[in-house]
Design a protein around this motif. Structure first.
Motif, PDB file in Angstrom:
ATOM      1  N   THR A 257       0.856  -1.186   0.000  1.00  0.00           N
ATOM      2  CA  THR A 257       0.000   0.000   0.000  1.00  0.00           C
ATOM      3  C   THR A 257       0.895   1.241   0.000  1.00  0.00           C
ATOM      4  O   THR A 257       2.115   1.126  -0.160  1.00  0.00           O
ATOM      5  CB  THR A 257      -0.945   0.001   1.222  1.00  0.00           C
ATOM      6  OG1 THR A 257      -1.821   1.108   1.144  1.00  0.00           O
ATOM      7  CG2 THR A 257      -0.166   0.038   2.519  1.00  0.00           C
TER       8      THR A 257
ATOM      9  N   GLN B 236       1.796   5.051   1.991  1.00  0.00           N
ATOM     10  CA  GLN B 236       1.642   5.895   3.168  1.00  0.00           C
ATOM     11  C   GLN B 236       2.467   7.162   2.950  1.00  0.00           C
ATOM     12  O   GLN B 236       3.686   7.081   2.763  1.00  0.00           O
ATOM     13  CB  GLN B 236       2.108   5.149   4.425  1.00  0.00           C
ATOM     14  CG  GLN B 236       1.774   5.865   5.728  1.00  0.00           C
ATOM     15  CD  GLN B 236       2.186   5.047   6.932  1.00  0.00           C
ATOM     16  OE1 GLN B 236       3.362   4.923   7.236  1.00  0.00           O
ATOM     17  NE2 GLN B 236       1.202   4.451   7.607  1.00  0.00           N
TER      18      GLN B 236
ATOM     19  N   VAL C 147       4.670   1.088   1.113  1.00  0.00           N
ATOM     20  CA  VAL C 147       4.866   0.397   2.385  1.00  0.00           C
ATOM     21  C   VAL C 147       4.115  -0.934   2.312  1.00  0.00           C
ATOM     22  O   VAL C 147       3.400  -1.206   1.343  1.00  0.00           O
ATOM     23  CB  VAL C 147       4.350   1.239   3.582  1.00  0.00           C
ATOM     24  CG1 VAL C 147       5.139   2.519   3.727  1.00  0.00           C
ATOM     25  CG2 VAL C 147       2.853   1.526   3.429  1.00  0.00           C
ATOM     26  N   VAL C 148       4.308  -1.753   3.337  1.00  0.00           N
ATOM     27  CA  VAL C 148       3.614  -3.035   3.420  1.00  0.00           C
ATOM     28  C   VAL C 148       2.805  -3.065   4.712  1.00  0.00           C
ATOM     29  O   VAL C 148       3.376  -2.950   5.812  1.00  0.00           O
ATOM     30  CB  VAL C 148       4.612  -4.220   3.395  1.00  0.00           C
ATOM     31  CG1 VAL C 148       3.863  -5.544   3.560  1.00  0.00           C
ATOM     32  CG2 VAL C 148       5.410  -4.228   2.099  1.00  0.00           C
ATOM     33  N   SER C 149       1.496  -3.191   4.584  1.00  0.00           N
ATOM     34  CA  SER C 149       0.645  -3.311   5.766  1.00  0.00           C
ATOM     35  C   SER C 149       0.487  -4.784   6.111  1.00  0.00           C
ATOM     36  O   SER C 149       0.489  -5.642   5.229  1.00  0.00           O
ATOM     37  CB  SER C 149      -0.730  -2.677   5.512  1.00  0.00           C
ATOM     38  OG  SER C 149      -1.410  -3.372   4.478  1.00  0.00           O
TER      39      SER C 149
ATOM     40  N   SER D  87      -1.178  -7.802   9.190  1.00  0.00           N
ATOM     41  CA  SER D  87      -2.080  -8.069  10.312  1.00  0.00           C
ATOM     42  C   SER D  87      -1.713  -9.408  10.925  1.00  0.00           C
ATOM     43  O   SER D  87      -1.264 -10.331  10.231  1.00  0.00           O
ATOM     44  CB  SER D  87      -3.550  -8.088   9.847  1.00  0.00           C
ATOM     45  OG  SER D  87      -3.741  -9.024   8.812  1.00  0.00           O
TER      46      SER D  87
ATOM     47  N   ASN E 279      -2.620  -4.772  13.848  1.00  0.00           N
ATOM     48  CA  ASN E 279      -2.241  -4.361  12.496  1.00  0.00           C
ATOM     49  C   ASN E 279      -1.063  -3.397  12.587  1.00  0.00           C
ATOM     50  O   ASN E 279      -0.875  -2.699  13.589  1.00  0.00           O
ATOM     51  CB  ASN E 279      -3.410  -3.661  11.790  1.00  0.00           C
ATOM     52  CG  ASN E 279      -4.618  -4.554  11.671  1.00  0.00           C
ATOM     53  OD1 ASN E 279      -4.498  -5.688  11.225  1.00  0.00           O
ATOM     54  ND2 ASN E 279      -5.771  -4.054  12.080  1.00  0.00           N
TER      55      ASN E 279
ATOM     56  N   VAL F  19       2.383  -1.428   9.963  1.00  0.00           N
ATOM     57  CA  VAL F  19       2.926  -1.070   8.658  1.00  0.00           C
ATOM     58  C   VAL F  19       4.442  -1.204   8.704  1.00  0.00           C
ATOM     59  O   VAL F  19       5.083  -0.773   9.672  1.00  0.00           O
ATOM     60  CB  VAL F  19       2.532   0.370   8.271  1.00  0.00           C
ATOM     61  CG1 VAL F  19       3.285   0.815   7.023  1.00  0.00           C
ATOM     62  CG2 VAL F  19       1.035   0.474   8.028  1.00  0.00           C
TER      63      VAL F  19
ATOM     64  N   SER G 257       7.660   0.066   6.940  1.00  0.00           N
ATOM     65  CA  SER G 257       8.119   1.111   6.033  1.00  0.00           C
ATOM     66  C   SER G 257       9.623   0.980   5.840  1.00  0.00           C
ATOM     67  O   SER G 257      10.330   0.435   6.680  1.00  0.00           O
ATOM     68  CB  SER G 257       7.769   2.495   6.579  1.00  0.00           C
ATOM     69  OG  SER G 257       8.374   2.689   7.852  1.00  0.00           O
TER      70      SER G 257
END
Length: 522
Positions: free
Chosen positions: A259, A261, A266-268, A270, A313, A315, A317
């Motif tokens: 995604t 940011q 970046v990589v989100s 969960s 969750n 992120v 970065s």
């Protein structure tokens, strides 16, 4: 034998129509098949590496790293056990494939042996008179761990390749520690090597802020790791002192997606329930402390925890490109490899070679089909022409079966089809020769045909079943080209028996009922 019930006739026609439906998408382009509704057959035959080009990789699982990790964990467990019982020791570490240490009081040897044996895992413990102790895993435990690591690596490789969208990859174990990967149709083999070559072991650890990376004395519970940042040539790479204890593992991830940011890729991610609780506890207890995100021994980022993260969750970065974020998310979703992979052999097959092979195979198939059709028509007249109709139906059924099962067609597979076309009329030859013998014994047309089919049936089944057994064994024990040949041979045998016995019998019975001939044209 010639009294065919209506339900059998309907079944034969239905099978032929299904074969035509599944084979027909091969007559149009692959792009055109995307417009066919999902409830209709819309899949084409998958071409193997030797027909459409692609990449061949021979990988070796570096199982030594698995054993080393297992021994490191054993050392940590031994340290906890000895400290818990307040048993003095020194020089605890890994040496010659075993965890070794020296007792300060050798008279505690029996206690230590019993204590370590309770850890489990098929351990072999020995303590010398001088207090020198050695703990190693039994050979059966080591072999089981190696086998599990290779099998797990194959599964992770398969997940990663499936995430990239490669159609019909071939992934096979070869020997004890090697894996063969064939990727038909890929146009960027370097990216595939990079994706498969990364271990992708993600861990979340606390940064040891009390020690400088330049310090010569690093505490036993910490280690120095390099940063994943790209630095200009001649500039030393940044380093971090990170605690060895893993607070949260990447095994607890349930999803990871690329995604943006603040305009940066970046990589989100969960966590599952367990991971979310651990992540919440760590962030709650370490506010204003740095938290390192470590991937394959390199620190991607080490942000400071500003507030507890309770939702499970987060992120990741870093200096990601769009492609880099996509690849990292892919690797995290597929899971980490239990051990690094080493590329032992690499081959790239150009699509031009595959196209030449397809054209040559098509020419051979058409030539074989025409030759067999001409021979049967000349040798058996009208009955030979009816057998030719069944032969064309046989080829359609083979194409439909390959499309429906999504089997991979290879160059040896084309050879299997050509062989099948030549063998397909064997059953008809047996039947027609038997009919000739019966007609020569002054039987009527209906009686001769009925006896020919009935008496030849056992021989046909025996001959085809023995060949089918051989094809199944080739598929089970073979690999690569041998499997491709076995697949088309097995499918061809089944369709040949159906067309030679059922389809030709239906055509001959229909002709006899309509014409009622006084003599057979055979």
């Amino acid at each position: 034998m010639l009294q065919i019930p209506r339900w059998q006739t309907a079944l034969i026609v239905l099978v032929l129509l299904i074969g035509v439906a599944f084979a027909s998408p091969n007559l149009i382009s692959r792009q055109a098949t995307d417009n066919i509704p999902d409830w209709l057959p819309n899949q084409q035959i998958n071409l193997g590496l030797d027909l459409q080009g692609g990449s061949y990789l021979l990988l070796e699982v570096q199982t030594e790293a698995v054993i080393e990790e297992q021994l490191d964990n054993l050392v940590d467990e031994i340290r906890v056990q000895l400290r818990g019982e307040r048993i003095g020791y020194r020089n605890l570490g890994v040496e010659d494939g075993a965890a070794t240490f020296t007792l300060r009081d050798p008279t505690q040897a029996a206690t230590v042996e019993e204590l370590i044996s309770d850890i489990g895992g098929q351990l072999q413990v020995s303590v010398g008179e001088d207090g020198k102790a050695s703990v190693r895993y039994a050979d059966t435990a080591v072999q089981e761990r190696i086998s599990n690591a290779v099998q797990q690596s194959i599964e992770i490789i398969r997940r990663r390749i499936d995430e990239t969208g490669v159609r019909e990859p071939t992934i096979q174990r070869q020997g004890e520690r090697r894996v063969v990967v064939q990727l038909p149709g890929i146009d960027n083999p370097e990216r595939m090597k990079e994706i498969l070559g990364k271990t992708a072991r993600l861990t979340f650890r606390l940064v040891d802020e009390d020690v400088s990376p330049q310090s010569s004395r690093i505490p036993p519970g910490s280690e120095v790791l390099p940063s994943d940042d790209e630095t200009p040539e001649g500039t030393p790479q940044r380093r971090h002192v990170v605690r060895k204890r893993v607070m949260v593992s990447g095994e607890n991830l349930t999803d990871a997606q690329p995604t943006f940011q603040q305009g940066q890729p970046v990589v989100s991610f969960s966590f599952d329930t367990v991971g979310a609780k651990r992540f919440a506890d760590v962030t709650k207890n370490n506010v204003n402390h740095a938290f390192a995100i470590v991937l394959d021994g390199k620190v991607i980022s080490a942000p400071v925890i500003r507030e507890p993260i309770l939702g499970g969750n987060g992120v990741i970065s870093g200096n990601f490109t769009v492609q880099g974020a996509n690849d990292l998310a892919l690797l995290l979703r597929a899971g980490a490899l239990p051990a690094p992979l080493k590329i032992l052999e690499e081959r790239t097959v150009g699509p031009g070679l595959g196209a030449d092979s397809v054209r040559a195979g098509e020419f051979a198939s058409v030539l074989a089909l025409v030759a067999v059709i001409v021979f049967m028509a000349v040798a058996y007249g009208l009955f030979g022409i009816l057998a030719d109709v069944a032969l064309v139906a046989n080829l359609i059924l083979i194409m439909g079966a390959l499309s429906g099962l999504q089997a991979t067609l290879t160059l040896p597979g084309i050879a299997g089809i050509v062989l099948t076309l030549g063998m397909a009329v064997d059953a008809n030859v047996l039947i027609f020769e038997r009919i000739r013998e019966e007609a020569g014994n002054f039987r009527g047309p209906v009686s001769a045909v009925d006896a020919g089919y009935r008496r030849a049936l056992t021989t046909i089944f025996d001959a085809n079943i023995t060949t089918l057994i051989a094809a199944v064994l080739l598929f089970y024990f073979g690999s690569g080209p041998v499997k491709g040949f076995a697949v088309t041979l097995a499918i061809g045998l089944v369709t040949s028996m159906f067309t030679a016995i059922m389809v030709t019998r239906l055509l001959v019975a229909g002709w006899l009922r309509r014409r009622r001939p006084q003599a057979l044209p055979i």
